[in-house]
Write a protein that holds these residues in place. Structure first.
Motif, PDB file in Angstrom:
ATOM      1  N   SER A  40       0.308  52.348  21.252  1.00 50.46           N
ATOM      2  CA  SER A  40       0.271  52.111  22.688  1.00 50.46           C
ATOM      3  C   SER A  40       1.288  52.951  23.451  1.00 50.46           C
ATOM      4  CB  SER A  40       0.514  50.629  22.992  1.00 50.46           C
ATOM      5  OG  SER A  40       1.833  50.260  22.651  1.00 50.46           O
ATOM      6  N   TYR A  41       2.139  53.650  22.736  1.00 46.34           N
ATOM      7  CA  TYR A  41       3.195  54.441  23.378  1.00 46.34           C
ATOM      8  C   TYR A  41       2.833  55.908  23.449  1.00 46.34           C
ATOM      9  CZ  TYR A  41       6.587  50.633  23.272  1.00 46.34           C
ATOM     10  OH  TYR A  41       7.259  49.463  23.497  1.00 46.34           O
ATOM     11  N   ALA A  42       3.216  56.527  24.562  1.00 44.67           N
ATOM     12  CA  ALA A  42       3.258  57.979  24.620  1.00 44.67           C
ATOM     13  C   ALA A  42       4.486  58.436  23.849  1.00 44.67           C
ATOM     14  CB  ALA A  42       3.351  58.447  26.065  1.00 44.67           C
ATOM     15  N   MET A  43       4.400  59.633  23.289  1.00 41.52           N
ATOM     16  CA  MET A  43       5.497  60.144  22.479  1.00 41.52           C
ATOM     17  C   MET A  43       5.959  61.495  23.015  1.00 41.52           C
ATOM     18  SD  MET A  43       6.016  57.793  20.291  1.00 41.52           S
ATOM     19  CE  MET A  43       7.164  58.665  19.197  1.00 41.52           C
ATOM     20  N   GLY A  44       7.237  61.732  22.872  1.00 48.18           N
ATOM     21  CA  GLY A  44       7.786  63.001  23.334  1.00 48.18           C
ATOM     22  C   GLY A  44       8.761  63.586  22.340  1.00 48.18           C
ATOM     23  N   TRP A  45       8.938  64.880  22.445  1.00 53.07           N
ATOM     24  CA  TRP A  45       9.984  65.594  21.713  1.00 53.07           C
ATOM     25  C   TRP A  45      10.952  66.186  22.738  1.00 53.07           C
ATOM     26  CZ3 TRP A  45      10.860  65.672  16.548  1.00 53.07           C
ATOM     27  CH2 TRP A  45       9.814  65.300  15.694  1.00 53.07           C
ATOM     28  N   PHE A  46      12.231  65.996  22.462  1.00 53.52           N
ATOM     29  CA  PHE A  46      13.292  66.585  23.269  1.00 53.52           C
ATOM     30  C   PHE A  46      14.217  67.349  22.334  1.00 53.52           C
ATOM     31  CE2 PHE A  46      12.825  64.551  27.448  1.00 53.52           C
ATOM     32  CZ  PHE A  46      11.848  63.615  27.147  1.00 53.52           C
ATOM     33  N   ARG A  47      15.060  68.192  22.903  1.00 49.70           N
ATOM     34  CA  ARG A  47      16.024  68.908  22.095  1.00 49.70           C
ATOM     35  C   ARG A  47      17.340  69.054  22.843  1.00 49.70           C
ATOM     36  NH1 ARG A  47      13.271  74.983  22.016  1.00 49.70           N
ATOM     37  NH2 ARG A  47      13.716  75.533  24.199  1.00 49.70           N
ATOM     38  N   GLN A  48      18.392  69.178  22.058  1.00 49.24           N
ATOM     39  CA  GLN A  48      19.712  69.370  22.644  1.00 49.24           C
ATOM     40  C   GLN A  48      20.460  70.413  21.843  1.00 49.24           C
ATOM     41  OE1 GLN A  48      22.064  65.805  23.179  1.00 49.24           O
ATOM     42  NE2 GLN A  48      23.291  66.795  24.767  1.00 49.24           N
ATOM     43  N   ALA A  49      20.814  71.491  22.514  1.00 58.23           N
ATOM     44  CA  ALA A  49      21.598  72.554  21.894  1.00 58.23           C
ATOM     45  C   ALA A  49      23.077  72.295  22.158  1.00 58.23           C
ATOM     46  CB  ALA A  49      21.182  73.907  22.476  1.00 58.23           C
ATOM     47  N   PRO A  50      23.960  72.866  21.331  1.00 58.20           N
ATOM     48  CA  PRO A  50      25.395  72.651  21.528  1.00 58.20           C
ATOM     49  C   PRO A  50      25.838  73.050  22.927  1.00 58.20           C
ATOM     50  CG  PRO A  50      24.975  73.697  19.423  1.00 58.20           C
ATOM     51  CD  PRO A  50      23.668  73.673  20.139  1.00 58.20           C
ATOM     52  N   GLY A  51      26.558  72.153  23.584  1.00 57.83           N
ATOM     53  CA  GLY A  51      27.078  72.442  24.913  1.00 57.83           C
ATOM     54  C   GLY A  51      26.061  72.364  26.031  1.00 57.83           C
ATOM     55  N   LYS A  52      24.846  71.937  25.708  1.00 56.68           N
ATOM     56  CA  LYS A  52      23.793  71.859  26.726  1.00 56.68           C
ATOM     57  C   LYS A  52      23.259  70.440  26.830  1.00 56.68           C
ATOM     58  CE  LYS A  52      22.240  76.652  26.428  1.00 56.68           C
ATOM     59  NZ  LYS A  52      21.048  77.540  26.308  1.00 56.68           N
ATOM     60  N   GLU A  53      22.597  70.176  27.950  1.00 53.36           N
ATOM     61  CA  GLU A  53      21.993  68.865  28.125  1.00 53.36           C
ATOM     62  C   GLU A  53      20.696  68.763  27.328  1.00 53.36           C
ATOM     63  OE1 GLU A  53      23.630  67.811  32.618  1.00 53.36           O
ATOM     64  OE2 GLU A  53      21.489  67.994  32.249  1.00 53.36           O
ATOM     65  N   ARG A  54      20.311  67.532  27.044  1.00 54.87           N
ATOM     66  CA  ARG A  54      19.047  67.300  26.374  1.00 54.87           C
ATOM     67  C   ARG A  54      17.911  67.748  27.284  1.00 54.87           C
ATOM     68  NH1 ARG A  54      18.297  61.674  23.289  1.00 54.87           N
ATOM     69  NH2 ARG A  54      20.320  62.465  22.551  1.00 54.87           N
ATOM     70  N   GLU A  55      16.916  68.432  26.704  1.00 51.67           N
ATOM     71  CA  GLU A  55      15.809  68.923  27.514  1.00 51.67           C
ATOM     72  C   GLU A  55      14.469  68.566  26.898  1.00 51.67           C
ATOM     73  OE1 GLU A  55      15.778  73.178  27.855  1.00 51.67           O
ATOM     74  OE2 GLU A  55      15.531  73.503  25.707  1.00 51.67           O
ATOM     75  N   PHE A  56      13.493  68.425  27.776  1.00 49.53           N
ATOM     76  CA  PHE A  56      12.131  68.107  27.380  1.00 49.53           C
ATOM     77  C   PHE A  56      11.501  69.278  26.638  1.00 49.53           C
ATOM     78  CE2 PHE A  56       7.931  66.489  27.575  1.00 49.53           C
ATOM     79  CZ  PHE A  56       7.100  67.522  27.970  1.00 49.53           C
ATOM     80  N   VAL A  57      10.739  68.956  25.601  1.00 52.63           N
ATOM     81  CA  VAL A  57      10.013  69.977  24.844  1.00 52.63           C
ATOM     82  C   VAL A  57       8.503  69.768  24.963  1.00 52.63           C
ATOM     83  CG1 VAL A  57       9.586  70.965  22.568  1.00 52.63           C
ATOM     84  CG2 VAL A  57      11.914  70.279  23.216  1.00 52.63           C
ATOM     85  N   ALA A  58       8.053  68.556  24.605  1.00 52.87           N
ATOM     86  CA  ALA A  58       6.614  68.291  24.619  1.00 52.87           C
ATOM     87  C   ALA A  58       6.380  66.792  24.657  1.00 52.87           C
ATOM     88  CB  ALA A  58       5.939  68.894  23.381  1.00 52.87           C
ATOM     89  N   ALA A  59       5.204  66.404  25.142  1.00 54.85           N
ATOM     90  CA  ALA A  59       4.825  64.992  25.166  1.00 54.85           C
ATOM     91  C   ALA A  59       3.332  64.867  24.931  1.00 54.85           C
ATOM     92  CB  ALA A  59       5.206  64.345  26.493  1.00 54.85           C
ATOM     93  N   ILE A  60       2.938  63.698  24.436  1.00 54.92           N
ATOM     94  CA  ILE A  60       1.537  63.433  24.157  1.00 54.92           C
ATOM     95  C   ILE A  60       1.220  61.992  24.525  1.00 54.92           C
ATOM     96  CG2 ILE A  60       2.022  62.801  21.745  1.00 54.92           C
ATOM     97  CD1 ILE A  60      -0.644  64.208  21.008  1.00 54.92           C
TER      98      ILE A  60
END
Length: 122
Positions: free
Chosen positions: A31-51
């Motif tokens: 029932s949930y949508a799912m997402g992938w995020f990523r965080q590089a050193p020294g950077k904020e977490r950012e959106f990658v993909a969602a389904i």
């Protein structure tokens, strides 16, 4: 309640491919949508993909469009992120997350995994 565990991250050369996996526990996974995020050193977490929950809708960040593919298997409670043509700037910790609806905003996601490290060497 949904618990998420990512795997598949490792060191890979630029131009290579990886498939990240996210195993979910909980009877409400489908029932949930799912997402992938990523965080590089020294950077904020950012959106990658969602389904979306049914896989009918997918969304991608511009930086990964055409290279990454998100998919899910509700029967197995799994979410995947196929990564092709990897670049050094893709180096980050990758997190999967669950949300009531697809979103590019991390604040909409209720449940998060612990992350898996992807390192792309030049």
């Amino acid at each position: 309640q949904v618990q998420l565990v990512e795997s598949g991250g490792r060191l890979v050369q630029a131009g290579g491919s990886l498939r990240l996996s996210c195993a979910a526990s909980g009877r409400t996974f489908s029932s949930y949508a799912m997402g992938w995020f990523r965080q590089a050193p020294g950077k904020e977490r950012e959106f990658v993909a969602a389904i979306s929950s049914s896989s009918r809708l997918t969304y991608y960040a511009e930086s990964v469009k055409g290279r990454f593919t998100i998919s899910r298997d509700n029967a197995k409670s799994m979410v995947y992120l196929q990564q092709n043509s990897l670049k050094p700037e893709d180096t980050a910790i990758y997190y999967c997350a669950a949300s009531p609806a697809p979103s590019i905003s991390s604040t909409q996601y209720r449940y998060w995994g612990q992350g898996t490290q992807v390192t792309v060497s030049s």
